[in-house]
Design a protein around this motif. Structure first.
Motif, PDB file in Angstrom:
ATOM      1  N   SER A 129      -7.614   9.873   2.052  1.00 16.73           N
ATOM      2  CA  SER A 129      -8.304   9.913   0.413  1.00 16.73           C
ATOM      3  C   SER A 129      -7.580   8.698   0.080  1.00 16.73           C
ATOM      4  O   SER A 129      -6.461   8.243  -0.089  1.00 16.73           O
ATOM      5  N   HIS A 130      -8.739   7.731  -0.577  1.00 19.54           N
ATOM      6  CA  HIS A 130      -8.445   6.622  -1.324  1.00 19.54           C
ATOM      7  C   HIS A 130      -8.118   7.120  -2.712  1.00 19.54           C
ATOM      8  O   HIS A 130      -9.303   7.271  -3.155  1.00 19.54           O
ATOM      9  N   ARG A 182      -7.898   0.814   7.350  1.00 19.74           N
ATOM     10  CA  ARG A 182      -8.470   2.312   7.439  1.00 19.74           C
ATOM     11  C   ARG A 182      -8.411   2.512   8.928  1.00 19.74           C
ATOM     12  O   ARG A 182      -7.849   3.683   9.381  1.00 19.74           O
ATOM     13  N   VAL A 206       0.773  -1.161   0.050  1.00 18.96           N
ATOM     14  CA  VAL A 206      -0.063   0.287  -0.018  1.00 18.96           C
ATOM     15  C   VAL A 206       0.837   1.214  -0.077  1.00 18.96           C
ATOM     16  O   VAL A 206       1.851   1.344   0.834  1.00 18.96           O
ATOM     17  N   ALA A 245       0.884   5.118   0.976  1.00 11.72           N
ATOM     18  CA  ALA A 245       0.130   5.921   1.759  1.00 11.72           C
ATOM     19  C   ALA A 245       1.145   7.138   2.284  1.00 11.72           C
ATOM     20  O   ALA A 245       1.181   7.350   3.021  1.00 11.72           O
ATOM     21  N   CYS A 251      -4.162   1.611  -3.260  1.00 15.05           N
ATOM     22  CA  CYS A 251      -4.369   0.034  -2.820  1.00 15.05           C
ATOM     23  C   CYS A 251      -5.935  -0.334  -3.443  1.00 15.05           C
ATOM     24  O   CYS A 251      -6.554   0.303  -3.745  1.00 15.05           O
ATOM     25  N   PRO A 274      -9.636  -1.857  -2.946  1.00 12.27           N
ATOM     26  CA  PRO A 274     -10.766  -1.290  -1.925  1.00 12.27           C
ATOM     27  C   PRO A 274     -10.789  -2.284  -0.779  1.00 12.27           C
ATOM     28  O   PRO A 274     -10.813  -1.901   0.410  1.00 12.27           O
ATOM     29  N   VAL A 330      -3.969   7.194  -0.282  1.00 11.31           N
ATOM     30  CA  VAL A 330      -3.664   5.956  -0.119  1.00 11.31           C
ATOM     31  C   VAL A 330      -4.020   5.186  -1.346  1.00 11.31           C
ATOM     32  O   VAL A 330      -4.924   5.449  -2.210  1.00 11.31           O
ATOM     33  N   PHE A 369      -8.002  -1.497   1.574  1.00 11.86           N
ATOM     34  CA  PHE A 369      -8.127  -0.017   2.276  1.00 11.86           C
ATOM     35  C   PHE A 369      -9.213  -0.309   3.320  1.00 11.86           C
ATOM     36  O   PHE A 369      -8.985   0.397   4.459  1.00 11.86           O
TER      37      PHE A 369
END
Length: 307
Positions: free
Chosen positions: A163-164, A152, A121, A123, A143, A145, A141, A148
């Motif tokens: 923020s993804h 999280r 990931v 981030a 990666c 879903p 971030v 994530f």
């Protein structure tokens, strides 16, 4: 992954110490690995963290490992070394790289970790060491879903805004765009205060006029905290790291077949600073270097502005 995963943290410097501290205060079992500076390591050990002998041991003991390092070669060594994370990785291991890194390297490492059943990931961070200590950073971030969703709650321990961005690599791409803006500001502000001095406008006057205007921002305030107050610690981000980030940004633009004149110009100020032995200085000190290039002593100009 258990309900309360075991966390590892490699790189407990300006940013990493506060992040790791907040993970420990949230009740996570924590393994750490620092570098030459023992002070932040000892601080975390006093909170109940344990120290790993090497990244391989950390991978064997942890469910999630954070990285907060200076550049992609360091990250690659931590993963690929003989006692690296990949040597000890178990299926399900998640590596969260909070560094600012080369997206191409990130994508390659993600594929290598996926081959042994792990998840990489990216981030990268927005914010300052003070915000890191307070758990008030932002995270961009990259990666899948489902990954994530699993990580999280952990990221929320050290980030106030998450923020993804998209798949692996997109977080690092977003961070480079962000740093392109901020570090170009650093070059622009440096030229502006030196030009002001050349034509008889003090740094204090520039701060007074621009700060409350629509052109003022948090970056401007911390930058001018050094320029006007001569506070070395107002904006603790090294010129060496700035040059590295601008190099990665220019490489990304080249890979995208993009003309990027602004980024190229900003990069050269930082590489010049490194070439003249100023890489360990912080970004706002670029104003002194630009001043010297133009025959202006910015320290003297600030003193004149105080009269």
């Amino acid at each position: 992954m258990s309900e309360k995963p075991v966390i590892g943290f490699i790189g407990v410097g300006f940013m990493g110490h506060g992040m790791a501290k907040n993970l420990r205060l949230a009740g996570y079992q924590l393994w750490v690995r620092g570098r030459s500076n023992r002070t932040p390591v000892e601080s975390l050990l006093a909170l109940g963290a344990r120290e790993a002998e090497n990244p391989r041991q950390m991978a064997e003991m942890c469910d999630i490992i954070h990285l907060c390092l200076s550049n992609s070669p360091q990250i690659e060594a931590v993963l690929r070394g003989p006692d690296g994370i990949l040597a000890g990785a178990r299926p399900g291991l998640v590596v969260i790289d909070t560094s600012t890194a080369n997206p191409g390297s990130t994508e390659a490492l993600a594929a290598e970790l996926a081959a042994v059943g792990g998840h990489f990931v990216d981030a990268p961070l927005g914010g300052t060491p003070v915000q890191a200590e307070a758990g008030q950073l932002s995270a961009m971030v990259g990666c899948e879903p489902e990954v994530f969703a699993r990580i999280r709650p952990v990221i929320d321990c050290w980030a106030a805004r998450v923020s993804h961005i998209g798949p692996v690599g997109s977080g690092h791409k977003m961070k480079l765009v962000m740093n392109f803006i901020s570090l170009s500001y650093g070059a622009l502000y440096s030229e502006a205060v030196v030009l002001g001095a050349k034509v008889g406008i003090s740094p204090q006057t520039i701060h007074e006029v621009i700060g409350p205007s629509r052109m003022g921002c948090g970056f401007f305030e911390t930058f001018m905290g050094y320029v006007v107050e001569r506070n070395r610690d107002a904006h603790k981000f090294s010129i060496a790291n700035a040059a590295k980030d601008m190099r990665y940004l220019n490489d990304m633009a080249s890979d995208a077949d993009m003309v990027n004149l602004m980024a190229g110009a900003a990069k050269h100020y930082y590489t010049h600073a490194i070439a003249t032995g100023r890489g360990d200085d912080y970004v706002p000190m670029l104003s002194d270097i630009v001043g010297a290039l133009n025959g202006v002593d910015m320290d003297a100009e600030v003193k004149k502005g105080r009269k």
